[in-house]
Enzyme design. Structure first.
Site, PDB file in Angstrom:
ATOM      1  N   HIS A   1      24.990  56.882  61.066  1.00 39.12           N
ATOM      2  CA  HIS A   1      24.270  56.551  62.147  1.00 39.12           C
ATOM      3  C   HIS A   1      24.353  57.587  63.022  1.00 39.12           C
ATOM      4  O   HIS A   1      23.546  57.883  64.257  1.00 39.12           O
ATOM      5  CB  HIS A   1      24.363  55.142  62.630  1.00 39.12           C
ATOM      6  CG  HIS A   1      23.087  54.439  63.162  1.00 39.12           C
ATOM      7  ND1 HIS A   1      21.882  54.955  62.685  1.00 39.12           N
ATOM      8  CD2 HIS A   1      23.048  53.164  63.897  1.00 39.12           C
ATOM      9  CE1 HIS A   1      21.000  53.830  63.487  1.00 39.12           C
ATOM     10  NE2 HIS A   1      21.748  53.160  64.098  1.00 39.12           N
TER      11      HIS A   1
ATOM     12  N   ASN B   1      21.024  51.110  70.164  1.00 37.35           N
ATOM     13  CA  ASN B   1      19.872  50.281  70.818  1.00 37.35           C
ATOM     14  C   ASN B   1      19.261  50.511  72.220  1.00 37.35           C
ATOM     15  O   ASN B   1      18.619  50.066  72.608  1.00 37.35           O
ATOM     16  CB  ASN B   1      20.215  48.870  70.349  1.00 37.35           C
ATOM     17  CG  ASN B   1      20.599  48.571  68.846  1.00 37.35           C
ATOM     18  OD1 ASN B   1      20.558  49.343  67.975  1.00 37.35           O
ATOM     19  ND2 ASN B   1      20.706  47.431  68.593  1.00 37.35           N
TER      20      ASN B   1
ATOM     21  N   ASP C   1      19.041  60.146  62.605  1.00 41.03           N
ATOM     22  CA  ASP C   1      19.217  59.588  61.238  1.00 41.03           C
ATOM     23  C   ASP C   1      18.066  59.061  60.876  1.00 41.03           C
ATOM     24  O   ASP C   1      17.313  58.257  61.497  1.00 41.03           O
ATOM     25  CB  ASP C   1      20.586  58.801  60.948  1.00 41.03           C
ATOM     26  CG  ASP C   1      20.405  57.576  61.891  1.00 41.03           C
ATOM     27  OD1 ASP C   1      20.374  57.559  63.032  1.00 41.03           O
ATOM     28  OD2 ASP C   1      20.278  56.300  61.222  1.00 41.03           O
TER      29      ASP C   1
ATOM     30  N   ASN D   1      16.192  51.808  65.541  1.00 33.74           N
ATOM     31  CA  ASN D   1      16.213  51.114  66.974  1.00 33.74           C
ATOM     32  C   ASN D   1      16.309  52.078  68.077  1.00 33.74           C
ATOM     33  O   ASN D   1      15.951  51.889  69.184  1.00 33.74           O
ATOM     34  CB  ASN D   1      17.554  50.339  66.750  1.00 33.74           C
ATOM     35  CG  ASN D   1      17.264  49.155  65.937  1.00 33.74           C
ATOM     36  OD1 ASN D   1      16.166  48.652  65.696  1.00 33.74           O
ATOM     37  ND2 ASN D   1      18.572  48.639  65.484  1.00 33.74           N
TER      38      ASN D   1
END
Length: 218
Positions: A50, A97, A122, A143
């Site tokens: 991530h 997020n 990513d 997100n």
């Protein structure tokens, strides 16, 4: 910002300087680009899938000698020059997020038009090590991108660079998969993708979005 989140940022980024320098004032030069890598802060997440947006930005900063060590608008930032353009490199410290909290604030502070905002992140739906550049697009269920779009009033007309991390081949939950480190073989592919991604950025800044989309590389 809550006291807890502010305290967390200071624990994770104690070396990041609190006050941006004088050359980071609002209303920056007309040619300024805002280059944003997405990820989660802290050493725990640094090597994970991530965080490939952070990883690319770190490598770009290393090559260009840009220190990304100033805390500004909930991001670690650094300023320099790349391909004759002024750039601000930014890594939001809000966790993935809530990336939009930082990105939208930086866009407003620098008065950067969305066409000069590049977000690097990513992509589960792209093979590991593959690089995809687009002039605009949707969030693709990411997100961090969803947060940015929401905080920019639903606007998605900004360039984005996706680095493939692939989908899990087992039943592992996506949330667990993206916070795992790359395997040894994947690391080599990702290193190549980071180098290619930097070439895309250099082409974008040197020759413009159309040439970068066409596959031309400087």
């Amino acid at each position: 910002m809550s006291g807890h989140r502010k305290s967390l940022q200071h624990r994770l980024f104690g070396s990041v300087r609190r006050r941006a320098s004088a050359d980071l004032d609002a209303g920056a030069a007309e040619d300024l680009w805002l280059l944003v890598g997405l990820g989660n802060p802290g050493p725990r997440y640094a090597p994970t899938r991530h965080n490939v947006g952070f990883q690319l930005l770190d490598e770009l900063a290393r090559r260009e000698g840009i220190a990304v060590d100033k805390l500004q608008k909930k991001a670690a930032t650094g300023r320099g020059h790349l391909c004759g353009k002024r750039v601000v490199l930014a890594k939001p410290l809000t966790f993935m997020n809530l990336s939009g909290d930082s990105v939208s604030a930086l866009v407003q502070f620098y008065k950067v038009p969305l066409k000069r905002l590049l977000v690097i992140y990513d992509d589960l739906d792209t093979d590991v090590g593959a690089v995809r550049f687009r002039a605009k697009g949707g969030t693709g269920g990411h997100n961090g991108m969803r947060s940015i779009s929401q905080r920019l009033g639903g606007k998605n007309e900004f360039p984005r660079l996706r680095i493939g991390i692939g989908r899990p081949t087992s039943s592992i939950p996506i949330a667990s998969y993206v916070t795992q480190p790359f395997t040894s073989s994947e690391k080599r592919e990702v290193e190549g993708a980071i180098a290619e991604g930097i070439q895309v950025i250099e082409t974008l800044l040197s020759l413009g979005v159309e040439r970068a989309l066409s596959g031309v590389r400087v």
